[in-house]
Design a protein around this motif. Structure first.
Motif, mmCIF file in Angstrom:
data_model
loop_
_atom_site.group_PDB
_atom_site.id
_atom_site.type_symbol
_atom_site.label_atom_id
_atom_site.label_comp_id
_atom_site.label_asym_id
_atom_site.label_seq_id
_atom_site.Cartn_x
_atom_site.Cartn_y
_atom_site.Cartn_z
ATOM 1 N N PRO A 595 -64.182 -2.199 84.118
ATOM 2 C CA PRO A 595 -62.758 -1.910 84.318
ATOM 3 C C PRO A 595 -61.918 -3.183 84.370
ATOM 4 C CG PRO A 595 -63.989 -1.572 86.351
ATOM 5 C CD PRO A 595 -64.990 -1.819 85.275
ATOM 6 N N GLU A 596 -62.542 -4.312 84.744
ATOM 7 C CA GLU A 596 -61.789 -5.566 84.753
ATOM 8 C C GLU A 596 -61.342 -5.936 83.336
ATOM 9 O OE1 GLU A 596 -65.165 -6.376 87.854
ATOM 10 O OE2 GLU A 596 -64.854 -5.089 86.113
ATOM 11 N N ILE A 597 -62.260 -5.800 82.364
ATOM 12 C CA ILE A 597 -61.909 -6.124 80.979
ATOM 13 C C ILE A 597 -60.875 -5.139 80.449
ATOM 14 C CG2 ILE A 597 -62.809 -6.228 78.620
ATOM 15 C CD1 ILE A 597 -65.377 -7.348 79.724
ATOM 16 N N LEU A 598 -61.070 -3.867 80.755
ATOM 17 C CA LEU A 598 -60.109 -2.853 80.294
ATOM 18 C C LEU A 598 -58.727 -3.106 80.887
ATOM 19 C CD1 LEU A 598 -62.396 0.310 80.537
ATOM 20 C CD2 LEU A 598 -61.742 -0.941 78.475
ATOM 21 N N ALA A 599 -58.671 -3.531 82.142
ATOM 22 C CA ALA A 599 -57.382 -3.861 82.754
ATOM 23 C C ALA A 599 -56.749 -5.055 82.054
ATOM 24 C CB ALA A 599 -57.565 -4.147 84.243
ATOM 25 N N PHE A 600 -57.567 -6.049 81.703
ATOM 26 C CA PHE A 600 -57.043 -7.219 81.013
ATOM 27 C C PHE A 600 -56.545 -6.861 79.616
ATOM 28 C CE2 PHE A 600 -56.555 -11.695 81.451
ATOM 29 C CZ PHE A 600 -56.930 -11.986 82.753
ATOM 30 N N GLU A 601 -57.217 -5.946 78.960
ATOM 31 C CA GLU A 601 -56.768 -5.505 77.629
ATOM 32 C C GLU A 601 -55.365 -4.911 77.720
ATOM 33 O OE1 GLU A 601 -58.095 -6.020 74.838
ATOM 34 O OE2 GLU A 601 -60.146 -6.638 75.333
ATOM 35 N N GLN A 602 -55.126 -4.119 78.768
ATOM 36 C CA GLN A 602 -53.792 -3.534 78.931
ATOM 37 C C GLN A 602 -52.745 -4.605 79.218
ATOM 38 O OE1 GLN A 602 -53.122 -0.338 78.306
ATOM 39 N NE2 GLN A 602 -55.306 -0.160 77.750
ATOM 40 N N ALA A 603 -53.111 -5.621 80.001
ATOM 41 C CA ALA A 603 -52.179 -6.707 80.275
ATOM 42 C C ALA A 603 -51.843 -7.477 78.996
ATOM 43 C CB ALA A 603 -52.769 -7.646 81.327
ATOM 44 N N ILE A 604 -52.845 -7.689 78.137
ATOM 45 C CA ILE A 604 -52.602 -8.388 76.868
ATOM 46 C C ILE A 604 -51.717 -7.548 75.957
ATOM 47 C CG2 ILE A 604 -53.748 -9.171 74.758
ATOM 48 C CD1 ILE A 604 -56.068 -10.128 76.510
ATOM 49 N N GLU A 605 -51.966 -6.241 75.904
ATOM 50 C CA GLU A 605 -51.114 -5.371 75.092
ATOM 51 C C GLU A 605 -49.675 -5.400 75.591
ATOM 52 O OE1 GLU A 605 -52.364 -1.423 74.297
ATOM 53 O OE2 GLU A 605 -54.474 -1.966 74.003
ATOM 54 N N ALA A 606 -49.492 -5.394 76.902
ATOM 55 C CA ALA A 606 -48.143 -5.436 77.463
ATOM 56 C C ALA A 606 -47.453 -6.749 77.093
ATOM 57 C CB ALA A 606 -48.192 -5.264 78.979
ATOM 58 N N GLN A 607 -48.191 -7.842 77.159
ATOM 59 C CA GLN A 607 -47.608 -9.133 76.819
ATOM 60 C C GLN A 607 -47.308 -9.216 75.319
ATOM 61 O OE1 GLN A 607 -46.511 -11.200 78.847
ATOM 62 N NE2 GLN A 607 -46.106 -13.049 77.651
ATOM 63 N N THR A 608 -48.151 -8.609 74.499
ATOM 64 C CA THR A 608 -47.908 -8.577 73.058
ATOM 65 C C THR A 608 -46.620 -7.817 72.747
ATOM 66 O OG1 THR A 608 -50.292 -8.667 72.631
ATOM 67 C CG2 THR A 608 -48.871 -7.912 70.843
ATOM 68 N N ILE A 609 -46.434 -6.690 73.404
ATOM 69 C CA ILE A 609 -45.200 -5.914 73.213
ATOM 70 C C ILE A 609 -43.994 -6.738 73.642
ATOM 71 C CG2 ILE A 609 -43.926 -3.902 74.038
ATOM 72 C CD1 ILE A 609 -46.630 -2.466 74.272
ATOM 73 N N ASN A 610 -44.132 -7.504 74.692
ATOM 74 C CA ASN A 610 -43.012 -8.312 75.178
ATOM 75 C C ASN A 610 -42.660 -9.409 74.178
ATOM 76 O OD1 ASN A 610 -41.080 -8.877 77.243
ATOM 77 N ND2 ASN A 610 -42.326 -10.627 77.871
ATOM 78 N N VAL A 611 -43.677 -10.030 73.581
ATOM 79 C CA VAL A 611 -43.417 -11.062 72.563
ATOM 80 C C VAL A 611 -42.710 -10.442 71.362
ATOM 81 C CG1 VAL A 611 -44.515 -12.633 70.930
ATOM 82 C CG2 VAL A 611 -45.303 -12.555 73.313
ATOM 83 N N ASP A 612 -43.182 -9.273 70.911
ATOM 84 C CA ASP A 612 -42.539 -8.588 69.783
ATOM 85 C C ASP A 612 -41.108 -8.198 70.123
ATOM 86 O OD1 ASP A 612 -44.853 -8.875 68.364
ATOM 87 O OD2 ASP A 612 -45.608 -6.854 68.836
ATOM 88 N N ARG A 613 -40.869 -7.822 71.346
ATOM 89 C CA ARG A 613 -39.504 -7.459 71.768
ATOM 90 C C ARG A 613 -38.542 -8.639 71.581
ATOM 91 N NH1 ARG A 613 -36.503 -8.630 76.116
ATOM 92 N NH2 ARG A 613 -38.243 -9.756 77.056
ATOM 93 N N ILE A 614 -38.997 -9.791 72.022
ATOM 94 C CA ILE A 614 -38.123 -10.975 71.920
ATOM 95 C C ILE A 614 -37.875 -11.322 70.452
ATOM 96 C CG2 ILE A 614 -37.957 -13.423 72.483
ATOM 97 C CD1 ILE A 614 -39.590 -12.826 74.994
ATOM 98 N N ARG A 615 -38.921 -11.180 69.613
ATOM 99 C CA ARG A 615 -38.724 -11.446 68.184
ATOM 100 C C ARG A 615 -37.684 -10.479 67.603
ATOM 101 N NH1 ARG A 615 -44.633 -11.798 67.507
ATOM 102 N NH2 ARG A 615 -45.245 -13.976 67.296
ATOM 103 N N ARG A 616 -37.766 -9.215 67.916
ATOM 104 C CA ARG A 616 -36.840 -8.229 67.342
ATOM 105 C C ARG A 616 -35.408 -8.446 67.809
ATOM 106 N NH1 ARG A 616 -41.317 -4.725 68.327
ATOM 107 N NH2 ARG A 616 -40.395 -4.121 70.335
#
Length: 800
Positions: A595-616
């Motif tokens: 579950p630690e890795i799965l939690a980190f995957e969600q954190a990375i996805e959230a950060q990826t969405i945030n980077v894309d938001r700033i680009r858009r």
């Protein structure tokens, strides 16, 4: 010469052939005569009872069994029974039963089982015509004057079995537990009348202990026996109740406990196990029977009954029934608990522990653990945060009321109302907003992350509770080992005292064991403290009152909570090639199910969405629509040319906005968020390594702890056998006290190592299950079968 030699040689052979049959014939004749002369001697034994009693019958059966074990070729013991050998619990009846046995021509030796029959033997007119063995254990203070200063019976042909000052020492131990000035004693009918100078004996006890003693006799029923006790009774001392059945004895003890009367049993530990408050005599029925059997064998071999030592060595051991102490409201102080063995009670707290199975402990922790409850609230916060992030994307509506008044100069023109009242409605709807839509997606990932973080905490709680439970079991086992070792030291101390009394050793052995006893008591105190510490730690993890006490279930490799993983792991540890495949299987499981890795995957996805938001945001505008409606309730115009206002006003609009330049702020923010994304990706790689390392370490621990468990159990078995051998040799004087102490300490260490090794292996098993994110105790049978199937597939693929 050659002819002579050959003749002599042939003559020698001829002589051999002539003499050999003759020798065989002579040997056969001698053997037959020897067998006829060594025909087994038959000795008939009669056991005389004070009266009909299951307890006396049980004692007789033990004696017969021990005689059967001890008798050797040459002597056969036959036990003769007859109704004439049964008394009626009266002096006359016991004397008649003894006379019947003594006058029976078939009887060679008589066993007097009971104080009445022993007294009849003591009072017998003249010398006893046959050897008589008294088997009832009595205090020397009760049968004073029957033995001489050397401890031998002075009545010809009579051997006795006596304890040393049992009643007085019992009452002293009783007083250390309970404060009383009056004690009521329950004895068998007519027993007091048989004791010479009984009044003087009781008076001496009263003076020595500063108490009053009142005697009562057992009745066949508990109700009748209890009815004899006065309301002012403070404490009760119980002799063996020969006239009562087991059911009535249990009812009698329950009656004492219901009346909150403390009881002390002369007959020792068996009474405490049935509910009596305390006793000082251990379970010695088999030892007494063996002692009687040995005396019987010695008499059959020609030993005089008056040459048999009367005193029976006993190692007093205070035993307390904790449940009874709780029931009758007697607090137990530390000194009493240190010197006593406490049955049916939590260690050193005076409170009964509640049963707690392993699965119950885990379930209780999953319900009540405060860390897990706090994490669940964090998950709930994230879930609500997801709804908060969605809210701005939904229609926004509002109402307003407006009242205005202007000054007279402004109102005099007539174009503006002097007073006005209006209400309005505003509705806004986001058509597209990059920040809001991205925040909604991010909040969803953060909620998933919180869910996996909660699962991580849940797994940690299960692992920690399981470890704490096993730690408590380990400490309880070590405490029991410490208690057993203390009892063993006390037995050896009594043995040293006996050897000192008979002159086979000096005072140094006694002093050495007394020193060992003090050290063992200190070790027991420390072991008990560790039980308390581990109990408190477990209670914190369970989320219950920290002073709660438990009786945990015993666990081992065959326990249902470990049967799947333990069985498979033990088999795999012994096969290196298959174990290598199992290592790969475990690594894969840990990475996929963590579950630690799965939690980190969600954190990375959230950060990826945030980077894309700033680009858009560089090229996507924010678009929204709004509608406003205002209704004028009242308008008051004044002035030269008063006007007339509209009743209502409305507006509908669509807006779009796109920031063009903000001092390069968005570029810097974008680079900052990209760096944050790279940071999370590196942390994920690090976490993968850490989880894989944790799994490999847990497997390494298992491969070490299981062989250690096997070796420690073997060492314990060998050390126990060695201790038994050395103890027997010390009794015979063949080894020194140093050898005995070394053997005892070696066995103690081996016991401790075996105990620690078992729970270390089980704890390593729990740690492994935590590493792969799969707890057997939380799985249903079909999930266990699926896990085993996956494992079998992996092993079959790796092993041709």
């Amino acid at each position: 010469m050659q002819v002579l030699s050959a003749a002599r040689s042939g003559g020698w052979r001829l002589g051999v052939f002539i003499l050999l049959p003759l020798c065989i014939l002579i040997a056969s004749t001698i053997s037959t005569l020897a067998q006829d002369g060594m025909e087994s001697q038959v000795i008939t034994v009669a056991i005389v009872h004070d009266g009909d009693s299951w307890l006396l019958d049980e004692t007789s059966e033990l004696i017969e069994r021990e005689v059967g074990v001890l008798q050797r070729g040459g002597v056969d013991f036959v036990f003769k029974s007859s109704p004439a050998f049964e008394g009626d619990f009266t002096r006359a009846g016991a004397a008649g039963a003894l006379d019947a046995a003594l006058n029976d021509l078939e009887v060679d030796i008589v066993i007097a089982s009971g104080l009445l029959t022993i007294d009849a033997a003591i009072q017998y007119r003249g010398d006893l015509p046959k050897p008589v063995l008294g088997t009832a254990l009595q205090g020397a203070d009760i049968l004073s004057g029957v033995v001489n200063s050397q401890g031998f019976s002075i009545k010809p042909n009579l051997a006795l079995t006596l304890a040393e000052n049992t009643v007085e020492s019992d009452l002293k131990a009783f007083q250390r537990l309970v404060s009383f000035k009056r004690v009521d004693m329950l004895v068998n009918s007519k027993v007091v009348d048989t004791v010479e100078n009984s009044s003087a004996i009781i008076a001496a006890l009263e003076q020595a202990l500063s108490i009053e003693i009142f005697l009562h006799t057992y009745q066949p029923t508990a109700e009748a026996t209890l009815a004899q006790l006065p309301a002012e009774a403070e404490a009760v001392y119980l002799f063996a109740p020969f006239v009562m059945s087991l059911a009535e004895i249990d009812e009698l003890i329950a009656g004492f406990n219901a009346a909150r009367l403390p009881t002390f049993a002369f007959f020792g530990r068996p009474g405490v196990e049935r509910g009596v408050f305390a006793a000082a005599m251990p379970e010695i029925s088999e030892q007494l029977a063996r002692r009687t059997a040995l005396n019987l064998v010695n008499i059959s071999n020609g030993t005089s009954p008056n040459a048999i030592r009367s005193f029976f060595p006993i190692v007093p051991q205070l035993v307390i029934n904790g449940a009874t102490a709780e029931r009758i409201g007697i607090p137990l102080d530390l000194n009493a608990l240190m010197d006593a063995e406490v049955l049916e009670q939590d260690r050193h707290r005076g409170r009964l522990g509640q049963p707690l199975a392993f699965i119950q402990a885990v379930t209780l922790a999953l319900q009540n653990n405060f860390q897990l409850q706090a994490q669940r609230e964090s998950t709930e916060i994230s879930r609500l945060g997801q709804r908060v992030a969605t809210s701005p994307l939904l229609p926004q509506a509002g109402v307003a009321y407006d009242y205005s008044r202007i000054d007279d100069d402004s109102a005099s023109s007539g174009f503006f109302p002097r007073d006005s009242h209006a209400v309005g409605v505003t509705i806004n709807q986001v058509i597209y907003n990059n920040d809001l839509w991205s925040n909604r997606s991010i909040s969803k990932r953060l909620f998933e992350q919180a869910t996996f973080e909660e699962q991580t905490v849940q797994f940690d709680v299960v692992r920690n509770v399981a470890s704490a439970y096993l730690f408590l079991l380990s400490n309880l086992a070590l405490e029991k080992i410490a208690k057993d070792n203390l009892a063993r030291t006390r037995e050896n101390l009594e043995l040293a005292r006996i050897r000192r009394r008979v002159g086979s050793t000096g005072p140094e052995d006694v002093l050495r064991f007394e020193s060992q006893e003090a050290g063992d008591q200190s070790a027991l105190v420390d072991a008990s403290a560790q039980v308390e510490i581990s109990t408190t730690s477990l209670n914190r993890l369970l989320g219950v009152e920290l002073q709660s006490v438990w009786e945990p279930e015993e666990l081992d490799l065959e326990s249902p909570s470990f049967e799947v993983t333990a069985d498979r792991l033990v088999a795999l540890i012994e096969s290196q090639r298959r174990f290598d495949a199992f290592v790969d299987f475990s690594r894969q499981q840990s990475l996929e199910q963590s579950p630690e890795i799965l939690a980190f995957e969600q954190a990375i996805e959230a950060q990826t969405i945030n980077v894309d938001r700033i680009r858009r945001n560089f090229f996507l505008p924010s678009v929204g629509a709004g509608f406003n409606y205002t209704y004028n309730i009242d308008q008051n115009f004044t002035g030269v040319f008063p006007g007339q206002g509209n009743d209502d006003q409305w507006s509908l609009g669509v807006t779009a906005s796109l920031p063009i330049f903000e001092g390069a702020q968005r570029i810097h923010i974008l680079n900052q968020e990209k760096a944050g994304l790279r940071n999370l990706e590196f942390q994920r790689s690090l976490l993968n390594q850490q989880i894989e390392e944790r799994t490999l370490n847990s497997l390494d621990q298992l491969t070490a702890s299981y062989p250690t468990l096997r070796f420690s159990r073997t060492a314990e078995e060998k050390a126990q056998r060695n201790l038994e051998v050395v103890t027997d040799k010390y009794k015979e004087g063949a080894v020194s006290i140093i050898d005995l102490l070394d053997a005892q300490n070696q066995f103690l260490v081996a016991q401790q190592n075996a105990t620690v090794s078992l729970f270390r292996f089980l704890n390593d098993l729990v740690t492994y299950q935590r590493a792969i994110g799969w707890f057997e105790i939380l799985k249903e049978p079909d999930e266990k079968a699926e896990w085993l199937g996956d494992l079998s597939d992996t092993l079959n693929q790796a092993t041709p």
